[in-house]
Design an enzyme around this catalytic site. Structure first.
Site, PDB file in Angstrom:
ATOM      1  N   CYS A 133     -25.253 -51.746 -60.186  1.00  0.00           N
ATOM      2  CA  CYS A 133     -24.440 -52.575 -59.315  1.00  0.00           C
ATOM      3  C   CYS A 133     -23.031 -52.009 -59.261  1.00  0.00           C
ATOM      4  O   CYS A 133     -22.653 -51.160 -60.062  1.00  0.00           O
ATOM      5  CB  CYS A 133     -24.409 -54.009 -59.835  1.00  0.00           C
ATOM      6  SG  CYS A 133     -26.054 -54.726 -60.078  1.00  0.00           S
ATOM      7  N   LYS A 148     -27.605 -45.134 -55.711  1.00  0.00           N
ATOM      8  CA  LYS A 148     -27.154 -43.758 -55.903  1.00  0.00           C
ATOM      9  C   LYS A 148     -27.028 -43.408 -57.377  1.00  0.00           C
ATOM     10  O   LYS A 148     -27.434 -42.338 -57.816  1.00  0.00           O
ATOM     11  CB  LYS A 148     -25.805 -43.581 -55.203  1.00  0.00           C
ATOM     12  CG  LYS A 148     -25.214 -42.185 -55.303  1.00  0.00           C
ATOM     13  CD  LYS A 148     -25.969 -41.225 -54.417  1.00  0.00           C
ATOM     14  CE  LYS A 148     -25.332 -39.858 -54.388  1.00  0.00           C
ATOM     15  NZ  LYS A 148     -26.164 -38.880 -53.701  1.00  0.00           N
TER      16      LYS A 148
END
EC number: 2.6.1.16
Length: 609
Positions: free
Chosen positions: A2, A604
């Site tokens: 996150c 990512k």
């Protein structure tokens, strides 16, 4: 995985946090939210979806508040709903928290808190933090003590930021096996999972080490402590960033821009580490005792693992040193042999990959001789935790599916192989010149390759297919593993990669009439063998797409479609053929109408195990 962003200062904090969260969406985009203290009450807004959805909730963003914390989520515990979105609050709505990581003992803690009469609103592990903190604070009325006690109860990975309605000018934040960076501005402080999120406002930063927490108060320098409440002095680091990551430069997607960035990125690495004659500069790894290593162990995840796999093939072909390649998530539980003269190499684009960081600690515990890192972020945990780090110099990469960072990894690993071969006297002067000149031609060859329209036009006729097989041999095998992964990541197609010689050992049973098989034929040593493998699948009525050197026009006789690649040196081939796989995957995702930069279920930077 996150993204956390916090702001404490005198500017429009909500707007700054929303802007920062947008730059962190590569870390997750299931839901988003923010919390602020307004007139001694918590102000909370959160929503399912992208940060833009959160921004749409604010008709007028100017909210009178000094402190704001925000979050963009990639779900690990609890499905993506508004209730499970961060920030989370305690029962009394006195404090709010945003969290990145996984709390491994959350079930145990939840049972204990539930037994004390505390009710939970969400399904997440993150809510544990704020409920536990609230309990300690009610008893002690001491922010620092309560935060420290809370952190001491948590096992797993935790980066978090917390605010309390009675302390509107303070943010508490912590790092435990998950990154968190403080940005130091003039009478303002930023808190983020990635320093590039506040780069616009300040280039001065302090990275919290694992096991540290900070008290950020308005008008004061952050105070950093460890879990024994010992105050820690932190050096201020200067952030370096060479580009505006938000600029797509006219391209429709970040991924496409980053694909076309590669010639320039590779040129930069070549100029930095090679002389005009093509020799590796003596300064490259000059402070590493490279001749003393008897073997090499490479540890990585995902695409970085594929880069390491290719490094094994290249290094072992250049110099007689055994190379072991390990999946990071398996390595720490497997206890593989580590010799006393082993070089450990940790590859991670972000430098924060949780499993690779865990492997770093395990290698340290095993007293490995030397640790070399390969990553893109100088202030990352891996960069700071190894003995020496090679940086990708790829600039900011926003597209979730890696492109330019991956090819930078490949080139640096080729440089490493050449350095090893040089110090061991494994190459003649003529070979050194030939190899170097072959690599120096890469940027121009990449430009030529990217001008090939067939890379883009191939996809539309196959956009209805739901499975692909990729074949490659020797240096092309890691390349097809990466190509298949790209097709999975952004086109959501089941794609499997095999060494060509393995087809008859089982996978050929998957071949039926019209099955698309993509054969990478860029390794001259096994070219004839690949022709044989293509004939095998053609005999079963597969539809064969051949990726081959432009001088191999004969390949049309054994394939249905051809994409030709400029002829190149064998050390340059993996980079060129990797770019082919990237563009093919991009073209397929575009043909299928997929969200290319933000594919579903992916983030990512994988900062949780």
């Amino acid at each position: 995985m996150c993204g956390i962003f916090g702001y404490l200062g005198n500017q429009d904090g909500v707007s700054i946090v929303l802007e920062g969260l947008a730059k962190l969406e590569y870390r997750g985009y299931d839901s988003a939210g923010l919390a602020a203290v307004v007139e001694q009450e918590l102000f909370i807004r959160k929503t399912v979806g992208r940060v833009q959805e959160l921004s749409n909730l604010f008709q007028e963003r100017e909210i009178p508040t000094a402190s704001v914390i925000g979050h963009t989520r990639w779900a690990t515990h609890g499905v993506p709903t508004e209730i499970n979105a961060h920030p989370h609050v305690d029962e009394g709505r006195s404090c709010a928290v945003v969290h990145n990581g996984i709390i491994e003992n959350f079930k145990e803690l939840r049972r204990e808190l539930t037994a004390q009469g505390i009710s939970f609103a969400s399904d997440t592990d993150s809510e544990i933090i704020v409920q536990l903190f609230s309990l300690y604070y009610q008893e002690s009325q001491d922010l620092v003590f309560s935060f420290c006690q809370t952190l001491a109860q948590l096992r797993g990975s935790v980066a978090c930021a917390l605010i309390h309605k009675d302390h509107p000018h303070t943010i508490l934040c912590a790092s435990q096996e998950s990154p968190l960076i403080l940005g130091l501005g003039k009478e303002e402080t930023f808190i983020a999972s990635d320093s590039r999120a506040f780069f616009k406002y300040t280039r001065h930063s302090q990275a919290l080490a694992s096991g540290e927490f900070a008290i950020v108060s308005q008008g004061k320098e952050p105070e950093v402590y460890n879990l024994e409440l010992k105050k820690i002095h932190k050096d201020v680091r200067q952030i370096t960033c060479s580009e505006d990551a938000s600029d797509k430069s006219g391209y429709g997607y970040y991924m496409l821009k980053e694909i076309y960035d590669q010639p320039e990125v590779l040129e930069g690495l070549i100029q930095k580490h090679m002389d005009e004659e093509g020799h590796i500069l003596s300064e490259f790894l000059s402070d590493v005792p490279i001749k003393s290593f008897k073997e090499i162990t490479i540890v990585a995840c995902g695409s970085s693992y594929h880069a390491g796999y290719l490094a094994k093939y290249i290094i072992e072909s250049l110099v007689s040193i055994p190379v072991h390649i390990e999946v990071a998530s398996e390595f720490r539980y497997r206890r593989p042999y580590i010799g006393k003269d082993t070089l450990g190499i940790l590859i991670s684009q972000s430098g924060e990959t949780a499993d690779t960081l865990a492997a770093l600690k395990e290698l340290r515990r095993r007293n490995i001789a030397y640790l070399l890192g390969i990553c893109n972020v100088p202030e990352s945990a891996i960069a700071l935790g190894v003995d020496h780090c090679l940086f990708l110099e790829a600039g900011v990469e926003i597209g979730v599916a890696t492109t330019k960072a991956f090819t930078s990894q490949l080139l640096l690993l080729v440089f490493l192989g050449l350095k090893l071969a040089n110090v061991h006297g494994a190459l003649t002067h003529a070979e050194q010149c030939s190899f170097g000149q072959g690599l120096q031609s890469l940027p121009d060859l990449c430009q030529k390759l990217l001008a090939n329209e067939s890379l883009h036009s191939w996809a539309q006729p196959y956009s209805y297919e739901d499975k692909f097989l990729f074949l490659g041999r020797r240096l092309m095998y890691p390349v097809v593993m990466e190509a298949a992964l790209k097709l999975k990541e952004i086109a959501y197609i089941e794609a499997n990669a095999y060494p060509g010689g393995e087809m008859k050992h089982g996978p050929i049973a998957l071949i039926s009439k019209g099955t698309p098989v993509i054969a990478f034929c860029g390794d001259d040593i096994v070219y004839e063998k690949m022709i044989g493998n293509m004939m095998e699948v053609k005999a079963r009525h597969a539809h064969v797409i051949a990726i081959a050197p432009e001088s191999r026009e004969d390949i049309a006789a054994v394939s249905d479609q051809q994409i030709f690649v400029p002829d190149c040196h064998f050390l340059a081939a993996p980079v060129l053929y990797t770019i082919v796989g990237q563009v093919m995957a991009y073209a397929m995702a575009l043909a299928k109408g997929m969200e290319i930069d933000c594919p579903r279920n992916l983030a990512k930077s994988v900062t949780v195990e």
